[in-house]
Write a protein that holds these residues in place. Sequence first.
Motif, PDB file in Angstrom:
ATOM      1  N   HIS A  46       0.801  -1.214   0.000  1.00  0.00           N
ATOM      2  CA  HIS A  46       0.000   0.000   0.000  1.00  0.00           C
ATOM      3  C   HIS A  46       0.837   1.269   0.000  1.00  0.00           C
TER       4      HIS A  46
ATOM      5  N   VAL B  35       1.251   3.102  -4.284  1.00  0.00           N
ATOM      6  CA  VAL B  35      -0.053   2.955  -4.931  1.00  0.00           C
ATOM      7  C   VAL B  35      -0.693   4.327  -5.122  1.00  0.00           C
ATOM      8  N   LYS B  36      -1.717   4.361  -5.939  1.00  0.00           N
ATOM      9  CA  LYS B  36      -2.458   5.592  -6.170  1.00  0.00           C
ATOM     10  C   LYS B  36      -3.332   5.912  -4.956  1.00  0.00           C
ATOM     11  N   GLN B  37      -3.909   7.106  -4.992  1.00  0.00           N
ATOM     12  CA  GLN B  37      -4.680   7.623  -3.844  1.00  0.00           C
ATOM     13  C   GLN B  37      -5.747   6.659  -3.342  1.00  0.00           C
ATOM     14  N   LYS B  38      -6.515   6.061  -4.226  1.00  0.00           N
ATOM     15  CA  LYS B  38      -7.651   5.249  -3.796  1.00  0.00           C
ATOM     16  C   LYS B  38      -7.226   3.981  -3.056  1.00  0.00           C
ATOM     17  N   ASP B  39      -5.977   3.573  -3.227  1.00  0.00           N
ATOM     18  CA  ASP B  39      -5.506   2.343  -2.596  1.00  0.00           C
ATOM     19  C   ASP B  39      -4.616   2.577  -1.376  1.00  0.00           C
ATOM     20  N   GLN B  40      -4.411   3.840  -0.989  1.00  0.00           N
ATOM     21  CA  GLN B  40      -3.620   4.139   0.206  1.00  0.00           C
ATOM     22  C   GLN B  40      -4.367   3.601   1.434  1.00  0.00           C
ATOM     23  N   SER B  41      -3.606   3.017   2.365  1.00  0.00           N
ATOM     24  CA  SER B  41      -4.245   2.358   3.508  1.00  0.00           C
ATOM     25  C   SER B  41      -4.002   3.101   4.809  1.00  0.00           C
TER      26      SER B  41
END
Length: 267
Positions: A108, A111-117
């Motif tokens: 994580h 990764v792009k914004q939507k996949d940040q954890s």
Amino acid sequence: MRTLLDLMSLKGKVALITGGAGHLGFAIGETFAEQGCNIAIMDKNAAECERMAVDISERYGVRALAYPCDLESNEDLSSLPDQVFESLGSLDILVHAGALVNAVEDAHWSVKQKDQSYDIWAKALQINLTSAFTLTQASVPLMKKGGYGSVIYIGSHYGLVGPDWSFYENTDMGNAAGYAASKAGLIQLAKWYATSLAPDIRVNTISPGGIFRGHQEPFLSKYISRTPMARMGTEEDFKGAAIFLASELSAYVTGQNIVIDGGLTAM
């Protein structure tokens, strides 16, 4: 009036450097040792800590000790300055260079914004920011006892600007929100401490741009094309700022952020 050599001397002083076995942390340790400073190298990697402490001691004739420690453990960090003080006799300079920079083991990070954890966000803030608060709180009484104090945080140009995602296209590299937020937090934490601890202790930040670590294309070309100095940084580029902030060359400087990024954030 004292000479420049007198002002930059760190002879007899003690510096605790987190991330001291890393590229930038070790370069700063070497810089201080050149000026007679004794070095406490703190890093998670015990073997590298010990190896580099021996190396600095042998090459510069100063005392250098290894302190393996994890920046995720606030309990261990709280006691670390006392250990350094007891072993080396004082604590005059704290450099927080340790950081979660590229969590390659965590999917994580790059990764792009939507996949940040949330997990990697929380880990970055603990290692990069909260640990700086913990160490500074524990170091302040010891610095005041010795009558000298300089705290230097290593920030990042990403604490000042958002990422240009075009740099990362067609690469396996990324830019974590937690990294940017934690580095921005360090810059502000330095300002808060600067006004809170003056005039006894000075607190400043050095914010690097990208430092070359064998970066591959197409990232390298894109990054260089946006940088006025037309290259990425090297460890040597930070020696001047580090000795300036650690020594009495900067006796009237606190709460500042020195950006060393080849002009990238000037555009």
